[in-house]
Design a protein around this motif. Structure first.
Motif, short mmCIF file in Angstrom:
data_model
loop_
_atom_site.label_atom_id
_atom_site.label_comp_id
_atom_site.label_asym_id
_atom_site.label_seq_id
_atom_site.Cartn_x
_atom_site.Cartn_y
_atom_site.Cartn_z
N ASN A 343 12.37 78.41 141.11
CA ASN A 343 11.08 77.74 141.01
C ASN A 343 10.95 76.64 142.04
O ASN A 343 9.88 76.49 142.66
N LYS A 346 10.12 78.44 145.13
CA LYS A 346 8.81 79.13 145.04
C LYS A 346 7.65 78.13 145.08
O LYS A 346 6.63 78.38 145.71
N TYR A 347 7.81 77.01 144.37
CA TYR A 347 6.70 76.08 144.25
C TYR A 347 6.76 74.93 145.25
O TYR A 347 6.13 73.91 145.07
N ASP A 371 12.50 68.96 143.52
CA ASP A 371 11.93 69.52 144.74
C ASP A 371 10.82 68.63 145.27
O ASP A 371 10.43 67.66 144.62
N ARG A 390 1.47 79.89 132.96
CA ARG A 390 1.51 79.69 134.41
C ARG A 390 0.33 78.78 134.75
O ARG A 390 -0.76 78.97 134.25
N SER A 401 6.17 85.49 136.29
CA SER A 401 5.78 86.09 135.01
C SER A 401 5.56 85.05 133.93
O SER A 401 5.09 85.37 132.85
N GLY A 402 5.92 83.80 134.21
CA GLY A 402 5.80 82.77 133.16
C GLY A 402 6.87 82.91 132.10
O GLY A 402 6.71 82.44 130.98
N LEU A 405 11.01 79.75 132.55
CA LEU A 405 11.28 78.48 131.86
C LEU A 405 11.51 78.66 130.36
O LEU A 405 12.43 78.05 129.81
P1 ADP Z 1 6.99 81.77 136.75
O1 ADP Z 1 7.62 80.92 137.82
O2 ADP Z 1 7.47 83.17 136.76
O3 ADP Z 1 5.51 81.64 136.72
P2 ADP Z 1 8.27 79.97 134.88
O4 ADP Z 1 8.38 80.06 133.39
O5 ADP Z 1 9.53 79.82 135.63
O6 ADP Z 1 7.46 81.25 135.32
O7 ADP Z 1 7.34 78.74 135.21
C1 ADP Z 1 6.13 78.57 134.49
C2 ADP Z 1 5.13 77.76 135.31
O8 ADP Z 1 5.60 76.42 135.49
C3 ADP Z 1 4.92 78.27 136.70
O9 ADP Z 1 4.00 79.31 136.75
C4 ADP Z 1 4.42 77.01 137.42
O10 ADP Z 1 3.05 76.84 137.15
C5 ADP Z 1 5.19 75.90 136.72
N1 ADP Z 1 6.40 75.50 137.46
C6 ADP Z 1 7.67 75.81 137.18
N2 ADP Z 1 8.52 75.22 138.03
C7 ADP Z 1 7.78 74.49 138.89
C8 ADP Z 1 8.07 73.64 140.01
N3 ADP Z 1 9.33 73.41 140.42
N4 ADP Z 1 7.02 73.05 140.64
C9 ADP Z 1 5.75 73.26 140.23
N5 ADP Z 1 5.41 74.05 139.18
C10 ADP Z 1 6.41 74.66 138.52
#
Ligand code: ADP
Length: 447
Positions: A343, A346-347, A371, A390, A401-402, A405
């Protein structure tokens, strides 16, 4: 000449009102009926509806000062008291009556109004009351006495009887009379109609909720299908390219295509694993096999994996040299760290620094992954760990996929730890999780 209505709004005229000679009490019934019917029609909570009926009717309807509403239970074949008003004790609500038993049972059996104008009539009607119920009544009313008069009417829905409204008079007043029956039956019909409206409304809401749930699972399936189709399309595209007989790819291109196929297969596998994992967790079948693990080493392994995937990010690993060994399931903690680092990358689409830190307190270790990415809006912080949540603004741009976490949370919690996030929109996020230290490690950490 207009005559002022001597009856307070919402109350029905009673014999005690001593209306002027020649004034018909029905003149004053209409506004009260309107008032009562609109109170019943606007009731919205099915749970308290029958209490509302009693609260609306009893104060308006002299000589009533107490009453019950019993509803027919088709399975148990008896009436169950669903609401009671005017008694000292709510134990009356535990009562039930078979058909023909006691006052409500008599009204139910007759499917017609029944007047019990004297205490004698009431005692005679209650003669077949179950001894257990008599105890209830004594407890409920505070004394083994009986009302002075009572009037019961059936709650009818068309031809069907659904229950009984019974009003009782305990205080000295002129008793219920046959003249009261038409009005009380009208009120009971209004109440039955309102109850039916509420039932229909509840059914509608349930259907609506089911439809919403269906829709969201459809949404979910289409998101997942989309997430799986993207890597599949790459795999298909590059492998088809590689087997084309008419094109001779140079070894460098071939290696690149194979690397992409390899990466995309990993993504696909990850989504499928997340789904399986998530359904295991939902079924309460997450198994943990703890063993002594070196967290800093695990973190290095995962960062190495990440370095293959990104050249925009820099990783900093910061653990004290005497970081204790923790008892945890290595495969599961790998999964948690992998999700958090994945994450973090990705984010933070523009790259930046990702810092993984380990700290030790007396009874636990705290691992954080920070991050410099897009950050999380404050209103989303609490929802991050919900299944399939998400943040809407990133849904379209970043694959996911949400599930990552919620899975991470289930794993951390099953180790006895906690997980949470802190973030500033546009500046970055930090995810923390803790793992408890066993007694031995705690002692070492303290030293
Ligand atoms: P996914 O990444 O597959 O969508 P996660 O359950 O890992 O599912 O994360 C849920 C949501 O939390 C993400 O869709 C995003 O909106 C938010 N998120 C998680 N990690 C981060 C991060 N490091 N920075 C910003 N948003 C995050």
């Amino acid at each position: 000449m207009s005559v002022e209505n001597p009856i307070p709004a919402g109350r029905l005229p009673s014999p005690e009102d001593n209306l002027p000679v020649g004034v018909d009490r029905h003149t004053y019934e209409q506004p009260a009926l309107l008032h009562i019917s609109s109170a019943l029609a606007s009731a919205t909570d099915p749970e308290v509806f029958y209490s509302t009926v009693l609260e609306t009717i009893i104060p308006a309807y002299a000589p009533a000062d107490a009453g019950t509403i019993s509803l027919w239970d088709e399975e148990e074949k008896h009436l169950v008291v669903r609401a009671a008003l005017g008694y000292e004790n709510v134990t009356l609500r535990c009562r039930h009556f078979r058909k023909g038993e006691s006052l409500p049972g008599k009204v139910f059996a007759a499917q017609a109004p029944q007047l019990f104008p004297t205490p004698q009539a009431i005692v005679a009607a209650g003669v077949n009351t179950h001894p257990e119920d008599i105890v209830y009544e004594e407890k409920a009313t505070g004394a083994p006495v009986c009302p002075r008069s009572a009037l019961g009417v059936p709650l009818m829905l068309g031809e069907e009887i659904i229950g009984v409204l019974l009003l009782e008079q305990w205080q000295p007043a002129p008793p219920f009379a046959a003249a009261d029956i038409p009005l009380l039956q009208t009120l009971a019909n209004l109440a039955a109609l309102a109850a039916d409206r509420l039932r229909l409304q509840m059914e509608l809401e349930r259907t609506h909720a089911d439809a919403q749930a269906d829709l969201s699972s459809l949404d979910l399936l289409s998101t997942l299908a989309h997430e799986m189709r993207t890597p599949l399309a790459s795999i298909k595209g590059y492998s088809t390219a590689l087997i084309l007989e008419e094109v001779q790819w140079d070894p460098e291109k071939q290696a690149e295509f194979l690397r992409i196929i390899d990466e995309e297969t990993d993504k696909l596998e990850e989504i499928i694993n997340d789904l399986l994992e998530s359904s295991l967790i939902e079924a309460g079948r997450l198994e943990i096999t703890p063993e002594p693990i070196l967290l800093p080493r695990l973190v290095h392994e995962i960062v190495d994996e990440m370095l293959h995937r990104t050249d925009k990010h820099r990783f900093v690993i910061s653990f004290p040299s005497d970081f204790p060994i923790v008892e945890a399931d290595p495969r599961r903690i790998h999964q948690v760290l992998h999700n958090l680092l994945d994450n973090a990358v990705k984010y933070s689409p523009h790259g930046g620094l990702v810092v993984i830190r380990g700290e030790v307190s007396q009874s636990e270790v705290v691992i954080s992954v920070a991050d410099q990415g897009i950050g999380i809006a404050p209103e989303h912080l609490n929802r991050l760990f919900e299944r399939f949540f998400r943040a809407r603004e990133i849904e379209e741009h970043v694959a996911g996929s949400g599930l990552g976490l919620p899975i991470a949370r289930a794993i951390v919690q099953s180790h006895g730890g906690r997980i949470w996030a802190e973030s500033k929109l546009g500046e970055g996020s930090t995810f923390y999780f803790t793992l408890p230290l066993g007694e031995q490690s705690s002692a070492l950490a303290e030293e």
